[in-house]
Scaffold this motif. Structure first.
Motif, mmCIF file in Angstrom:
data_model
loop_
_atom_site.group_PDB
_atom_site.id
_atom_site.type_symbol
_atom_site.label_atom_id
_atom_site.label_comp_id
_atom_site.label_asym_id
_atom_site.label_seq_id
_atom_site.Cartn_x
_atom_site.Cartn_y
_atom_site.Cartn_z
ATOM 1 N N ARG A 136 -2.983 -4.933 -18.330
ATOM 2 C CA ARG A 136 -2.973 -5.386 -16.938
ATOM 3 C C ARG A 136 -1.587 -5.323 -16.303
ATOM 4 O O ARG A 136 -1.458 -5.425 -15.085
ATOM 5 C CB ARG A 136 -3.567 -6.788 -16.839
ATOM 6 C CG ARG A 136 -5.081 -6.795 -17.050
ATOM 7 C CD ARG A 136 -5.705 -8.133 -16.739
ATOM 8 N NE ARG A 136 -5.333 -9.165 -17.680
ATOM 9 C CZ ARG A 136 -5.977 -9.418 -18.822
ATOM 10 N NH1 ARG A 136 -7.016 -8.671 -19.176
ATOM 11 N NH2 ARG A 136 -5.587 -10.402 -19.604
ATOM 12 N N ARG A 137 -0.539 -5.153 -17.108
ATOM 13 C CA ARG A 137 0.795 -4.933 -16.543
ATOM 14 C C ARG A 137 0.901 -3.544 -15.893
ATOM 15 O O ARG A 137 1.805 -3.292 -15.105
ATOM 16 C CB ARG A 137 1.861 -5.044 -17.632
ATOM 17 C CG ARG A 137 1.963 -6.423 -18.269
ATOM 18 C CD ARG A 137 2.935 -6.406 -19.426
ATOM 19 N NE ARG A 137 2.834 -7.630 -20.223
ATOM 20 C CZ ARG A 137 3.359 -7.779 -21.428
ATOM 21 N NH1 ARG A 137 4.011 -6.765 -21.996
ATOM 22 N NH2 ARG A 137 3.237 -8.916 -22.085
ATOM 23 N N HIS A 138 -0.035 -2.666 -16.244
ATOM 24 C CA HIS A 138 0.013 -1.279 -15.763
ATOM 25 C C HIS A 138 -1.133 -0.957 -14.817
ATOM 26 O O HIS A 138 -1.292 0.200 -14.416
ATOM 27 C CB HIS A 138 -0.025 -0.320 -16.954
ATOM 28 C CG HIS A 138 1.068 -0.538 -17.946
ATOM 29 N ND1 HIS A 138 2.354 -0.078 -17.742
ATOM 30 C CD2 HIS A 138 1.076 -1.207 -19.136
ATOM 31 C CE1 HIS A 138 3.110 -0.426 -18.772
ATOM 32 N NE2 HIS A 138 2.364 -1.117 -19.626
ATOM 33 N N THR A 139 -1.940 -1.954 -14.475
ATOM 34 C CA THR A 139 -3.053 -1.707 -13.568
ATOM 35 C C THR A 139 -2.938 -2.607 -12.338
ATOM 36 O O THR A 139 -2.392 -3.703 -12.399
ATOM 37 C CB THR A 139 -4.414 -1.980 -14.251
ATOM 38 O OG1 THR A 139 -4.528 -3.372 -14.568
ATOM 39 C CG2 THR A 139 -4.568 -1.152 -15.511
ATOM 40 N N GLY A 140 -3.455 -2.110 -11.231
ATOM 41 C CA GLY A 140 -3.561 -2.900 -10.017
ATOM 42 C C GLY A 140 -5.019 -2.942 -9.600
ATOM 43 O O GLY A 140 -5.730 -1.937 -9.738
ATOM 44 N N VAL A 141 -5.482 -4.079 -9.105
ATOM 45 C CA VAL A 141 -6.895 -4.245 -8.782
ATOM 46 C C VAL A 141 -7.052 -4.801 -7.372
ATOM 47 O O VAL A 141 -6.418 -5.804 -7.019
ATOM 48 C CB VAL A 141 -7.595 -5.192 -9.783
ATOM 49 C CG1 VAL A 141 -9.063 -5.348 -9.408
ATOM 50 C CG2 VAL A 141 -7.455 -4.680 -11.207
ATOM 51 N N LEU A 142 -7.862 -4.141 -6.592
ATOM 52 C CA LEU A 142 -8.289 -4.660 -5.296
ATOM 53 C C LEU A 142 -9.781 -4.909 -5.381
ATOM 54 O O LEU A 142 -10.574 -3.970 -5.481
ATOM 55 C CB LEU A 142 -7.987 -3.670 -4.171
ATOM 56 C CG LEU A 142 -8.560 -4.057 -2.794
ATOM 57 C CD1 LEU A 142 -7.846 -5.288 -2.244
ATOM 58 C CD2 LEU A 142 -8.464 -2.900 -1.819
ATOM 59 N N ASN A 164 6.245 -9.727 -12.928
ATOM 60 C CA ASN A 164 7.561 -9.469 -13.523
ATOM 61 C C ASN A 164 8.315 -8.340 -12.836
ATOM 62 O O ASN A 164 9.017 -7.565 -13.480
ATOM 63 C CB ASN A 164 7.432 -9.165 -15.025
ATOM 64 C CG ASN A 164 7.017 -10.382 -15.830
ATOM 65 O OD1 ASN A 164 7.505 -11.483 -15.587
ATOM 66 N ND2 ASN A 164 6.106 -10.189 -16.776
ATOM 67 N N VAL A 165 8.147 -8.243 -11.524
ATOM 68 C CA VAL A 165 8.966 -7.305 -10.757
ATOM 69 C C VAL A 165 10.413 -7.810 -10.804
ATOM 70 O O VAL A 165 10.658 -9.003 -10.599
ATOM 71 C CB VAL A 165 8.486 -7.227 -9.291
ATOM 72 C CG1 VAL A 165 9.407 -6.340 -8.475
ATOM 73 C CG2 VAL A 165 7.049 -6.701 -9.235
#
Length: 300
Positions: A59-65, A89-90
């Motif tokens: 989930r650190r490498h995915t974005g979900v809308l 963690n930006v």
């Protein structure tokens, strides 16, 4: 059974569409691929990771809308993005710049310091999409991303999806009811019904595959004094109907795709001068409804 024996691969950097009505399994697939649901059987690999055991890393490498995104409505848009930037963690030194850029991209700069509870549905959708992009995900899951957006905002979102895929080499999984949008954006699509795969392929490939078996509506433009003669000729051809608009256009219904050249040759050989032939070609929407009518699984 939400997802029934589904087997497919999604290629890196492609826009992959998952099409299906409510209850087809689209949202369940997104949850499975992000490790939020555990499969009862089978194996899932996403970017080399197993969502079942490595979901937190994935989930650190995915974005979900999601279709109905949850936002912190008592906070401003800027604060919403700042909180999620920290959760993702930006790096602190990049947070302000990323937020400013995303607010500008989604036309929210003028409303950035207003509480989200006063936002319209379209503004909330744009903010949720900005949130999903905060950490530059390699894989983006979009569930009805243009739902509730005005035409200009929807255009910008579609343009952004193409940019993410073509220029930034991101992979986009698009769940949608918007078949026109899917045909425009997707490299490949999977058509689902009740969790089962009905068809998989490129929009163009699926259209061609099904067009061989579908009838066409054909508009033929001739000189006004040729209309009656053309109608008489076409009425002798089995399985089609022909009618005129009363001027110079003849509409032919029921002609299969492979019949079109022969129809035109028959008319020209009889001395009918043809000025325009306009087939109304099949679309992904035609494919979708035909597949749900046939209930056949096909792959390309």
């Amino acid at each position: 059974m939400a997802v029934d024996n589904l087997e497919l691969d999604v290629h890196s950097s492609e826009v992959f569409g998952i099409l299906g009505h409510n209850g087809a399994g689209k949202t369940t697939i997104v949850r499975l691929l992000n490790g939020l649901l555990l499969p009862s059987t089978g194996h899932i690999s996403v970017m080399g990771l197993n969502p079942t055991t490595e979901g937190a890393v994935l989930r650190r490498h995915t974005g979900v809308l999601t279709e109905t995104p949850a936002l912190e409505e008592l906070l401003t848009a800027r604060d919403n993005l700042r909180i999620y930037a920290r959760l993702y963690n930006v790096p602190r030194t990049e947070i302000t710049g990323k937020i400013q850029k995303l607010l500008h991209t989604f036309d929210l700069t003028d409303h950035a310091d207003e509480k989200v509870r006063g936002y319209s549905k379209g503004m909330k959708q744009r903010l949720a999409l900005a949130r999903a992009l905060l950490h530059d995900p390699d894989l983006l899951f979009l569930d009805e991303p243009t739902e509730g957006l005005d035409p200009l905002a929807a255009y910008h979102v579609r343009d952004l999806i193409m940019e993410l895929s073509r220029e930034k080499k991101r992979t986009v999984l698009l769940c949608t009811h918007n078949l026109v949008e899917a045909q425009q954006l997707c490299d490949r699509v999977a058509v689902l019904e009740h969790g089962r795969l009905l068809a998989l392929g490129t929009p163009t490939g699926l259209i061609r595959q099904l067009t061989d078996h579908m009838t066409q509506r054909l508009e033929i433009e001739v000189l006004p004094h040729n209309v009656a003669a053309a109608l008489n000729i076409l009425q002798t051809v089995p399985d089609i109907t022909a009618s005129s608009d009363g001027h110079n256009t003849i509409t032919v219904q029921g002609a299969k795709y492979e019949m079109i050249p022969a129809l035109i040759s028959t008319l020209t050989n009889a001395g009918i001068e043809i000025y325009k032939v306009l087939p109304h070609e099949s679309s992904l929407e035609n494919v979708y409804f035909a597949l749900h009518g046939k209930k056949e699984v096909s792959h390309e």
